[in-house]
Design a protein around this motif. Structure first.
Motif, PDB file in Angstrom:
ATOM      1  N   VAL A  30      -4.184 -36.821 -25.132  1.00  0.00           N
ATOM      2  CA  VAL A  30      -4.700 -37.886 -24.282  1.00  0.00           C
ATOM      3  C   VAL A  30      -3.885 -37.968 -22.987  1.00  0.00           C
ATOM      4  N   LYS A  31      -2.579 -37.829 -23.091  1.00  0.00           N
ATOM      5  CA  LYS A  31      -1.732 -37.839 -21.898  1.00  0.00           C
ATOM      6  C   LYS A  31      -2.108 -36.694 -20.960  1.00  0.00           C
ATOM      7  N   ASP A  32      -2.356 -35.525 -21.507  1.00  0.00           N
ATOM      8  CA  ASP A  32      -2.751 -34.370 -20.695  1.00  0.00           C
ATOM      9  C   ASP A  32      -4.081 -34.629 -19.991  1.00  0.00           C
ATOM     10  N   LEU A  33      -5.018 -35.214 -20.724  1.00  0.00           N
ATOM     11  CA  LEU A  33      -6.321 -35.523 -20.131  1.00  0.00           C
ATOM     12  C   LEU A  33      -6.187 -36.538 -18.992  1.00  0.00           C
ATOM     13  N   LEU A  34      -5.353 -37.546 -19.203  1.00  0.00           N
ATOM     14  CA  LEU A  34      -5.135 -38.541 -18.153  1.00  0.00           C
ATOM     15  C   LEU A  34      -4.501 -37.909 -16.918  1.00  0.00           C
ATOM     16  N   ALA A  35      -3.543 -37.034 -17.140  1.00  0.00           N
ATOM     17  CA  ALA A  35      -2.896 -36.355 -16.017  1.00  0.00           C
ATOM     18  C   ALA A  35      -3.910 -35.518 -15.243  1.00  0.00           C
ATOM     19  N   GLU A  36      -4.786 -34.842 -15.966  1.00  0.00           N
ATOM     20  CA  GLU A  36      -5.820 -34.028 -15.332  1.00  0.00           C
ATOM     21  C   GLU A  36      -6.781 -34.910 -14.529  1.00  0.00           C
ATOM     22  N   LEU A  37      -7.160 -36.052 -15.097  1.00  0.00           N
ATOM     23  CA  LEU A  37      -8.044 -36.982 -14.395  1.00  0.00           C
ATOM     24  C   LEU A  37      -7.389 -37.494 -13.115  1.00  0.00           C
ATOM     25  N   LYS A  38      -6.127 -37.872 -13.197  1.00  0.00           N
ATOM     26  CA  LYS A  38      -5.411 -38.363 -12.019  1.00  0.00           C
ATOM     27  C   LYS A  38      -5.362 -37.297 -10.938  1.00  0.00           C
ATOM     28  N   GLU A  39      -5.081 -36.073 -11.336  1.00  0.00           N
ATOM     29  CA  GLU A  39      -5.004 -34.966 -10.384  1.00  0.00           C
ATOM     30  C   GLU A  39      -6.366 -34.753  -9.711  1.00  0.00           C
ATOM     31  N   ASN A  40      -7.427 -34.745 -10.507  1.00  0.00           N
ATOM     32  CA  ASN A  40      -8.776 -34.561  -9.962  1.00  0.00           C
ATOM     33  C   ASN A  40      -9.165 -35.719  -9.053  1.00  0.00           C
ATOM     34  N   GLN A  41      -8.769 -36.918  -9.432  1.00  0.00           N
ATOM     35  CA  GLN A  41      -9.099 -38.099  -8.627  1.00  0.00           C
ATOM     36  C   GLN A  41      -8.401 -38.021  -7.270  1.00  0.00           C
ATOM     37  N   GLU A  42      -7.143 -37.589  -7.260  1.00  0.00           N
ATOM     38  CA  GLU A  42      -6.415 -37.458  -6.003  1.00  0.00           C
ATOM     39  C   GLU A  42      -7.072 -36.412  -5.107  1.00  0.00           C
ATOM     40  N   GLU A  43      -7.479 -35.290  -5.706  1.00  0.00           N
ATOM     41  CA  GLU A  43      -8.149 -34.248  -4.934  1.00  0.00           C
ATOM     42  C   GLU A  43      -9.472 -34.760  -4.383  1.00  0.00           C
ATOM     43  N   ASP A  44     -10.233 -35.477  -5.208  1.00  0.00           N
ATOM     44  CA  ASP A  44     -11.517 -36.024  -4.765  1.00  0.00           C
ATOM     45  C   ASP A  44     -11.317 -37.029  -3.630  1.00  0.00           C
ATOM     46  N   ASN A  45     -10.289 -37.866  -3.760  1.00  0.00           N
ATOM     47  CA  ASN A  45     -10.015 -38.855  -2.720  1.00  0.00           C
ATOM     48  C   ASN A  45      -9.661 -38.174  -1.403  1.00  0.00           C
ATOM     49  N   GLN A  46      -8.869 -37.107  -1.477  1.00  0.00           N
ATOM     50  CA  GLN A  46      -8.497 -36.384  -0.265  1.00  0.00           C
ATOM     51  C   GLN A  46      -9.724 -35.764   0.380  1.00  0.00           C
ATOM     52  N   GLU A  47     -10.579 -35.147  -0.433  1.00  0.00           N
ATOM     53  CA  GLU A  47     -11.793 -34.542   0.099  1.00  0.00           C
ATOM     54  C   GLU A  47     -12.692 -35.610   0.712  1.00  0.00           C
ATOM     55  N   GLU A  49     -11.794 -38.521   1.959  1.00  0.00           N
ATOM     56  CA  GLU A  49     -11.196 -38.994   3.198  1.00  0.00           C
ATOM     57  C   GLU A  49     -11.395 -37.975   4.319  1.00  0.00           C
ATOM     58  N   GLU A  50     -11.263 -36.694   4.008  1.00  0.00           N
ATOM     59  CA  GLU A  50     -11.478 -35.661   5.018  1.00  0.00           C
ATOM     60  C   GLU A  50     -12.924 -35.689   5.503  1.00  0.00           C
ATOM     61  N   ASP A  51     -13.860 -35.846   4.573  1.00  0.00           N
ATOM     62  CA  ASP A  51     -15.271 -35.921   4.948  1.00  0.00           C
ATOM     63  C   ASP A  51     -15.532 -37.126   5.839  1.00  0.00           C
ATOM     64  N   LEU A  52     -14.933 -38.248   5.501  1.00  0.00           N
ATOM     65  CA  LEU A  52     -15.122 -39.450   6.310  1.00  0.00           C
ATOM     66  C   LEU A  52     -14.541 -39.258   7.704  1.00  0.00           C
ATOM     67  N   ASP A  53     -13.369 -38.655   7.786  1.00  0.00           N
ATOM     68  CA  ASP A  53     -12.746 -38.404   9.082  1.00  0.00           C
ATOM     69  C   ASP A  53     -13.636 -37.512   9.936  1.00  0.00           C
ATOM     70  N   ASP A  54     -14.186 -36.477   9.348  1.00  0.00           N
ATOM     71  CA  ASP A  54     -15.071 -35.568  10.080  1.00  0.00           C
ATOM     72  C   ASP A  54     -16.313 -36.302  10.568  1.00  0.00           C
ATOM     73  N   GLU A  55     -16.898 -37.123   9.714  1.00  0.00           N
ATOM     74  CA  GLU A  55     -18.096 -37.854  10.098  1.00  0.00           C
ATOM     75  C   GLU A  55     -17.792 -38.837  11.217  1.00  0.00           C
ATOM     76  N   ASP A  56     -16.686 -39.539  11.136  1.00  0.00           N
ATOM     77  CA  ASP A  56     -16.305 -40.483  12.184  1.00  0.00           C
ATOM     78  C   ASP A  56     -16.149 -39.762  13.515  1.00  0.00           C
ATOM     79  N   PHE A  57     -15.555 -38.609  13.472  1.00  0.00           N
ATOM     80  CA  PHE A  57     -15.334 -37.832  14.682  1.00  0.00           C
ATOM     81  C   PHE A  57     -16.658 -37.402  15.294  1.00  0.00           C
TER      82      PHE A  57
END
Length: 70
Positions: A30-47, A49-57
């Motif tokens: 369960v700890k491993d799964l949570l770590a994987e989810l957190k990692e994926n969530q951070e990557e998704d958030n970065q993507e 945010e990048e998409d939003l920045d591009d659209e704003d521009f």
């Protein structure tokens, strides 16, 4: 008679130990799964945010172009 009871107690102790081992393994999984989810969530958030920045521009460029035309 006492020997039988002692054997039963030892078997129960073994069963308890096995349960504890399974419990520990499940917790680690369960700890491993949570770590994987957190990692994926951070990557998704970065993507995201990048998409939003591009659209704003792009929107800002369109606004500037429209203002220049007027």
């Amino acid at each position: 008679m006492t020997t039988k009871i002692i054997n039963k107690i030892e078997k129960k102790i073994d069963q308890i130990e096995k349960l504890h081992d399974k419990e520990s393994m499940l917790c680690e999984e369960v700890k491993d799964l949570l770590a994987e989810l957190k990692e994926n969530q951070e990557e998704d958030n970065q993507e995201w945010e990048e998409d939003l920045d591009d659209e704003d521009f792009e929107e800002d460029e369109e606004d500037i172009d429209e203002e220049e035309e007027n």
